[in-house]
Scaffold this motif. Structure first.
Motif, PDB file in Angstrom:
ATOM      1  N   LEU A 213       0.830  -1.212   0.000  1.00 28.54           N
ATOM      2  CA  LEU A 213       0.000   0.000   0.000  1.00 28.54           C
ATOM      3  C   LEU A 213       0.861   1.258   0.000  1.00 28.54           C
ATOM      4  O   LEU A 213       0.540   2.243  -0.671  1.00 28.54           O
ATOM      5  CB  LEU A 213      -0.940  -0.005   1.205  1.00 28.54           C
ATOM      6  CG  LEU A 213      -1.999  -1.118   1.219  1.00 28.54           C
ATOM      7  CD1 LEU A 213      -2.827  -1.061   2.500  1.00 28.54           C
ATOM      8  CD2 LEU A 213      -2.914  -1.018   0.005  1.00 28.54           C
ATOM      9  N   SER A 214       1.977   1.234   0.742  1.00 31.57           N
ATOM     10  CA  SER A 214       2.863   2.402   0.751  1.00 31.57           C
ATOM     11  C   SER A 214       3.598   2.537  -0.578  1.00 31.57           C
ATOM     12  O   SER A 214       3.892   3.654  -1.020  1.00 31.57           O
ATOM     13  CB  SER A 214       3.862   2.308   1.907  1.00 31.57           C
ATOM     14  OG  SER A 214       4.656   1.141   1.804  1.00 31.57           O
ATOM     15  N   LEU A 215       3.883   1.407  -1.244  1.00 31.09           N
ATOM     16  CA  LEU A 215       4.490   1.464  -2.586  1.00 31.09           C
ATOM     17  C   LEU A 215       3.572   2.217  -3.544  1.00 31.09           C
ATOM     18  O   LEU A 215       4.030   3.089  -4.305  1.00 31.09           O
ATOM     19  CB  LEU A 215       4.747   0.040  -3.095  1.00 31.09           C
ATOM     20  CG  LEU A 215       5.229  -0.090  -4.547  1.00 31.09           C
ATOM     21  CD1 LEU A 215       6.605   0.555  -4.719  1.00 31.09           C
ATOM     22  CD2 LEU A 215       5.262  -1.554  -4.976  1.00 31.09           C
ATOM     23  N   PHE A 216       2.282   1.922  -3.511  1.00 29.66           N
ATOM     24  CA  PHE A 216       1.325   2.641  -4.375  1.00 29.66           C
ATOM     25  C   PHE A 216       1.226   4.112  -3.959  1.00 29.66           C
ATOM     26  O   PHE A 216       1.187   5.002  -4.803  1.00 29.66           O
ATOM     27  CB  PHE A 216      -0.054   1.980  -4.297  1.00 29.66           C
ATOM     28  CG  PHE A 216      -0.060   0.511  -4.593  1.00 29.66           C
ATOM     29  CD1 PHE A 216       0.814  -0.037  -5.513  1.00 29.66           C
ATOM     30  CD2 PHE A 216      -0.940  -0.348  -3.930  1.00 29.66           C
ATOM     31  CE1 PHE A 216       0.818  -1.408  -5.788  1.00 29.66           C
ATOM     32  CE2 PHE A 216      -0.951  -1.708  -4.192  1.00 29.66           C
ATOM     33  CZ  PHE A 216      -0.061  -2.236  -5.117  1.00 29.66           C
ATOM     34  N   ASP A 217       1.186   4.349  -2.627  1.00 29.45           N
ATOM     35  CA  ASP A 217       1.012   5.717  -2.128  1.00 29.45           C
ATOM     36  C   ASP A 217       2.193   6.612  -2.480  1.00 29.45           C
ATOM     37  O   ASP A 217       2.034   7.832  -2.588  1.00 29.45           O
ATOM     38  CB  ASP A 217       0.811   5.705  -0.607  1.00 29.45           C
ATOM     39  CG  ASP A 217      -0.582   5.242  -0.213  1.00 29.45           C
ATOM     40  OD1 ASP A 217      -1.468   5.247  -1.081  1.00 29.45           O
ATOM     41  OD2 ASP A 217      -0.769   4.859   0.966  1.00 29.45           O
TER      42      ASP A 217
END
Length: 462
Positions: A91-95
């Motif tokens: 999720l942080s990779l996408f964010d």
């Protein structure tokens, strides 16, 4: 009256009124008596159950308190996967790309424990001091400062970019779902994710934390299943990374983590529906507030109650509608209340974490009407001696009340005990120089540190 008569007959002894009152309050209806005391009185952990009417607020409190009191327990309350490190990694990779390299996204990614970077703390301090964000990450950092070694800072920056930019290069703009899945697969290979998860699992297993070890395996397997389902259902669909993030977040939030089944002797903590089919001698009900016990059903889902009735008339049986659930609630509550053989203890908080007043469940009022002699106590009135249990759990209260009552005797025990003496002497000497109460941040079931933990309770002998 019947209980008194039966005990007198059984023991060939007649109680005076004062003797019976003292015996009843101290030995039968003592709501202050905790799990540690009950096990000392002959109960096994497996004979004690806890109903969490509001698991979101009580799960953490139970975990902290039980570990402090060395109580073996099994928490049968499914956890939300969203905050697990494996989920946060993706999720942080996408964010990172959705928020244009925001501080929160970048350092959530770096601190998941799955990416190998040197000087993460140094990089974080540099970014905070210089307000680094957006396209600045793509270029070499040149803001000079005596506090930072720019060569080390830029090396950490390059390591970070080496992990995230290959994924970005494959997924710029609207991208097919199949290409997103391929990019995620290559990202996992790049950081050796599976190998690192296996290493973490092994470390937890060596420490005896089997449940946490298995969590990593289940979360990773769940991620793989989500990717497979997306590939099968949406392989040729094109969309932006925002939609991918939303779908992953939704899938993770719908997935729940259940833990390993209990061993032969553990206190079982579960939600009301999960505990109805167990047998216990003692049962605690925590969080018995209006709206939580019994729970209020909300929403009908995709199919309305009217549509459910039509389908039922056509012999297509679905989950119960709201009306049927409401009719079943009293029976479910009755089942729970009649589980224990010896004692039922119900508690409810006076206020919640938001400092809002809470109201006791209607069940509490009905029980008071049925049993007018019920003994209700509040945590504010609990005697200090009731906090004396295991050495680790008693230490906090002893330090704060070292010269009063039984705590003074507990202090002497600590100072004479070879294992605790050095530690307690050090803490007591530090107490003279600091506002000591702020050091203790652990939460227990009976403490005034948080509004939730001011509680009232009733105890029913059965």
């Amino acid at each position: 009256t019947n209980l008194r008569a039966q005990l007198e007959k059984l023991n060939n002894y007649t109680f005076t009124d004062n003797e019976w009152k003292r015996f009843f309050e101290n030995n039968i209806a003592n709501a202050n008596e905790g799990i540690v005391e009950k096990t000392r009185n002959g109960y096994r952990y497996s004979q004690i159950g806890i109903v969490c009417a509001n698991p979101e607020e009580y799960a953490g409190i139970i975990e902290n308190s039980f570990k402090k009191h060395s109580i073996k327990y099994y928490m049968n309350v499914p956890k939300n996967m969203l905050m697990h490190p494996v989920c946060l990694l993706f999720l942080s990779l996408f964010d990172i790309f959705i928020s244009s390299f925001s501080y929160e996204a970048v350092f959530t990614f770096l601190k998941t424990g799955f990416v190998d970077t040197d000087d993460t703390d140094l990089l974080e301090n540099y970014v905070l001091d210089n307000g680094i964000k957006g396209g600045t990450w793509q270029n070499e950092f040149t803001f000079k400062s005596e506090k930072y070694d720019l060569e080390r800072v830029n090396k950490a920056r390059e390591q970070f970019l080496s992990y995230v930019m290959p994924f970005r290069e494959q997924t710029k703009g609207k991208t097919k779902c199949s290409e997103y899945i391929s990019a995620l697969e290559k990202f996992c290979d790049l950081i050796n994710l599976e190998e690192k998860i296996n290493r973490i699992m092994l470390d937890f297993a060596k420490k005896g934390r089997i449940s946490e070890s298995m969590e990593y395996k289940r979360v990773y397997e769940n991620f793989v299943q989500i990717c497979e389902q997306l590939f099968i259902c949406m392989s040729d669909d094109s969309f932006g990374i925002e939609k991918l993030s939303d779908m992953m977040k939704s899938a993770f939030s719908e997935s729940k983590l259940s833990t390993l089944p209990p061993s032969s002797d553990e206190v079982l903590c579960a939600m009301p529906d999960e505990i109805r089919h167990h047998d216990f001698r003692i049962l605690y009900i925590l969080g018995a507030t209006d709206g939580n016990f019994p729970a209020v059903s909300s929403g009908t889902g995709l199919i309305t109650d009217a549509e459910r009735r039509i389908l039922r008339e056509n012999e297509i049986e679905l989950a119960p509608d709201l009306k049927r659930k409401a009719l079943e609630q009293p029976f479910k509550i009755y089942e729970i209340l009649t589980i224990p053989d010896d004692k039922l203890i119900i508690s409810y908080p006076i206020s919640n974490y938001a400092r809002e007043s809470t109201r006791a469940s209607s069940v509490v009022g009905e029980l008071k009407t049925l049993f007018p002699s019920l003994n209700e106590v509040t945590s504010i009135a609990v005697a200090g001696e009731d906090f004396i249990s295991t050495p680790r759990a008693t230490l906090e209260k002893m330090i704060l009340n070292e010269n009063s009552g039984l705590f003074a005797q507990a202090k002497r025990w600590y100072l004479e005990n070879e294992k605790w003496s050095k530690k307690v002497k050090y803490i007591l000497s530090a107490k003279k120089h600091f506002a000591f109460s702020s050091i203790f941040l652990t939460i227990s079931l009976i403490t005034a540190a948080l509004p939730l933990t001011f509680w009232r309770g009733i105890s029913l002998p059965l």
